[in-house]
Design an enzyme around this catalytic site. Structure first.
Site, PDB file in Angstrom:
ATOM      1  N   GLU A  83       0.823  -1.224   0.000  1.00 36.31           N
ATOM      2  CA  GLU A  83       0.000   0.000   0.000  1.00 36.31           C
ATOM      3  C   GLU A  83       0.855   1.271   0.000  1.00 36.31           C
ATOM      4  OE1 GLU A  83      -3.279  -0.138   2.784  1.00 36.31           O
ATOM      5  OE2 GLU A  83      -3.434   2.050   2.811  1.00 36.31           O
ATOM      6  N   LYS A 261      -7.518  -0.907  11.538  1.00 32.98           N
ATOM      7  CA  LYS A 261      -6.872  -1.379  10.303  1.00 32.98           C
ATOM      8  C   LYS A 261      -5.676  -0.490   9.965  1.00 32.98           C
ATOM      9  CE  LYS A 261      -6.316  -1.754   5.635  1.00 32.98           C
ATOM     10  NZ  LYS A 261      -5.508  -0.908   4.751  1.00 32.98           N
ATOM     11  N   ASP A 277       4.550 -14.095  12.027  1.00 24.60           N
ATOM     12  CA  ASP A 277       3.222 -14.581  11.647  1.00 24.60           C
ATOM     13  C   ASP A 277       2.203 -13.438  11.791  1.00 24.60           C
ATOM     14  OD1 ASP A 277       0.717 -15.758  11.583  1.00 24.60           O
ATOM     15  OD2 ASP A 277       1.266 -17.469  12.835  1.00 24.60           O
ATOM     16  N   HIS A 374      -1.863  11.075  -0.679  1.00 24.65           N
ATOM     17  CA  HIS A 374      -1.709   9.953  -1.608  1.00 24.65           C
ATOM     18  C   HIS A 374      -1.265  10.481  -2.965  1.00 24.65           C
ATOM     19  CE1 HIS A 374      -2.917   6.277   0.189  1.00 24.65           C
ATOM     20  NE2 HIS A 374      -4.150   6.622   0.466  1.00 24.65           N
TER      21      HIS A 374
HETATM   22  C1  MEV Z   1      -6.105   2.910   4.906  1.00 28.35           C
HETATM   23  O1  MEV Z   1      -5.339   1.768   4.586  1.00 28.35           O
HETATM   24  C2  MEV Z   1      -6.060   3.171   6.392  1.00 28.35           C
HETATM   25  C3  MEV Z   1      -6.964   4.311   6.887  1.00 28.35           C
HETATM   26  O2  MEV Z   1      -8.286   4.099   6.399  1.00 28.35           O
HETATM   27  C4  MEV Z   1      -6.933   4.269   8.386  1.00 28.35           C
HETATM   28  C5  MEV Z   1      -7.965   5.148   9.058  1.00 28.35           C
HETATM   29  O3  MEV Z   1      -9.007   5.438   8.461  1.00 28.35           O
HETATM   30  O4  MEV Z   1      -7.705   5.506  10.224  1.00 28.35           O
HETATM   31  C6  MEV Z   1      -6.526   5.634   6.341  1.00 28.35           C
END
Ligand code: MEV
Length: 421
Positions: A83, A261, A277, A374
């Protein structure tokens, strides 16, 4: 170990220049880093013995996050993931902690839990007491299974028993607590759990089914905290925005899932780079976050002078011995770059990266949004692909964004014009 993890302008170098720089600042011999710099040079025999039915390999970009200072030690951090923006974001967030001393991390030690499930136990509560009475013998039997671990100061430490109610009746669950030292510990714990099973059957009068490690490694938790500078963050309003973004995650599972995430973006990348792992880490993280109702793995508050204090608490079952970490030449090179001595030191680094990653995401989300960042990173990559080097990378990227035309062909034209000038 590196003297200083700040390498200003690292991103402006070519890939070859970056590789050289890493070799230079870490002092690691070229042959040890070769499998990392040149995946084609990998000995496929190594991979062939790691899993079954091997036909090839899947390579991923591996970047270096800069600026990390954790417990007064500087680290360059290898991150393997697909990513964009993640490595840059982690480096940028780590930079914002440096004037306040970087990250401070602690851990509860490398302690794992193994579970032994006994069913059809005639008197579950009496069995529980009897298993506990045999605790010393059971721990000794567990330790006989792994004299090497014991020699290195680890081994089974304790044993606890619970009776649980399930859809198919009560079960007696024996949990073995094992200090796994520098190993992730799955093999050691599973071997011990299997060895105890016949004794548990005899004592309980029931039948043992599962004998397996728990990934809810809540006795192997790392915490890390840092002060992020309010000016570098963009001012008090941004600090408040980040706290509000975190509160949103704490209050709403739909947001919290994405919030966590983002933390795992950083964590998994280091876990993968070091051959650990990542499924175990993911399972541990989300189950830990869910123990009292799904919530954030990080917390934020404002210091009395308006800076942002962030912290993270997360199970961290990573090892340095055994598995791919020892076998895979790229993982070995990454461990060398980190310069870590123990699995717990590795865990403290990984948790700090998770915190940095989360902060970076919340800062972008609470201010300009993530797309702008980005886009500018993408434009830089396009500029570099078109042949721009050094200062020209930013100049070409800026023009691409201004024209809203982030394409290699246009980058080549802009580069040619700039070079003419
Ligand atoms: C994207 O991989 C991760 C984000 O969505 C995390 C978040 O929203 O805090 C940018």
């Amino acid at each position: 170990m590196v003297e200083d993890s700040r390498i200003p302008g690292f991103y402006k170098l070519t890939r070859e220049e970056r590789a050289k720089k890493i070799q230079e600042v870490t002092g690691i011999p070229e042959d040890e880093l070769k499998p990392l710099f040149d995946p084609g040079s990998m000995d496929m025999e190594v991979l062939d013995h790691m899993i079954e039915n091997v036909i090839g390999s899947m390579t991923m970009p591996l970047g270096i996050a800069t600026n990390f200072r954790i417990n007064e030690k500087d680290y360059l951090i290898p991150m393997a993931l697909e990513e964009p923006s993640v490595v840059a974001a982690a480096s940028n967030a780590a930079r914002m902690t440096r004037t306040h001393g970087g990250f401070t991390a602690e851990d509860t030690g490398p302690v794992m839990i193994g579970q032994i499930q006994a069913v059809e136990v005639p008197e579950p509560f009496a069995a529980k007491d009897q298993i506990l009475e045999a605790k010393a013998d059971l721990i000794a039997l567990a330790n006989e299974q792994d004299p090497i671990l014991v020699r290195f100061g680890g081994g089974a430490r304790d044993l606890r028993v619970k009776v649980i109610d399930t859809k198919v009746g009560p079960m007696v669950i024996t949990e073995l607590i094992v200090d796994t030292r520098d190993a992730m510990g799955a093999n050691a714990v599973n071997t011990m759990a299997e060895a105890l099973a016949p004794r548990i059957e005899t004592i309980s009068g029931g039948k043992v089914l599962l004998r397996i490690l728990s990934n809810l490694a809540d006795l192997r938790v790392v915490s890390s905290s840092a002060v992020f500078d309010k000016e570098l963050l963009g001012g008090e309003e941004v600090v408040d925005g980040i706290i509000s973004a975190w509160a949103f995650a704490e209050a709403d599972p739909y947001r919290c899932s994405t919030h966590n995430k983002g933390i795992m973006n950083g964590i998994d990348a280091v876990v993968i780079a070091t051959g650990n792992d990542f499924r175990a880490i993911e399972a541990g993280a989300h189950s830990y976050a869910a123990v009292d109702g799904y919530s954030s793995l990080t917390k934020y508050e404002k210091s009395k002078d308006g800076h942002l204090i962030g912290s993270i608490e997360i199970p961290m079952a990573v090892g340095l011995v055994g598995g791919a970490t020892k076998v895979h030449p790229v993982a070995r090179a990454c461990v060398k770059i980190l310069g870590v001595e123990t699995a717990t030191e590795l865990g403290r680094i990984i948790a700090s990266v998770g915190l940095a990653q989360n902060l970076a995401a919340l800062r972008a989300l609470a201010s300009e949004g993530i797309q702008k960042g980005h886009m500018s990173l993408h434009a830089r990559n396009v500029a570099a692909t078109a042949g721009a080097r050094g200062e020209l990378v930013d100049k070409v990227a800026e023009q691409l964004i201004k024209e809203k035309m982030v394409k290699v062909e246009r980058a080549k034209e802009i580069l040619a014009e700039l070079k003419k000038k």
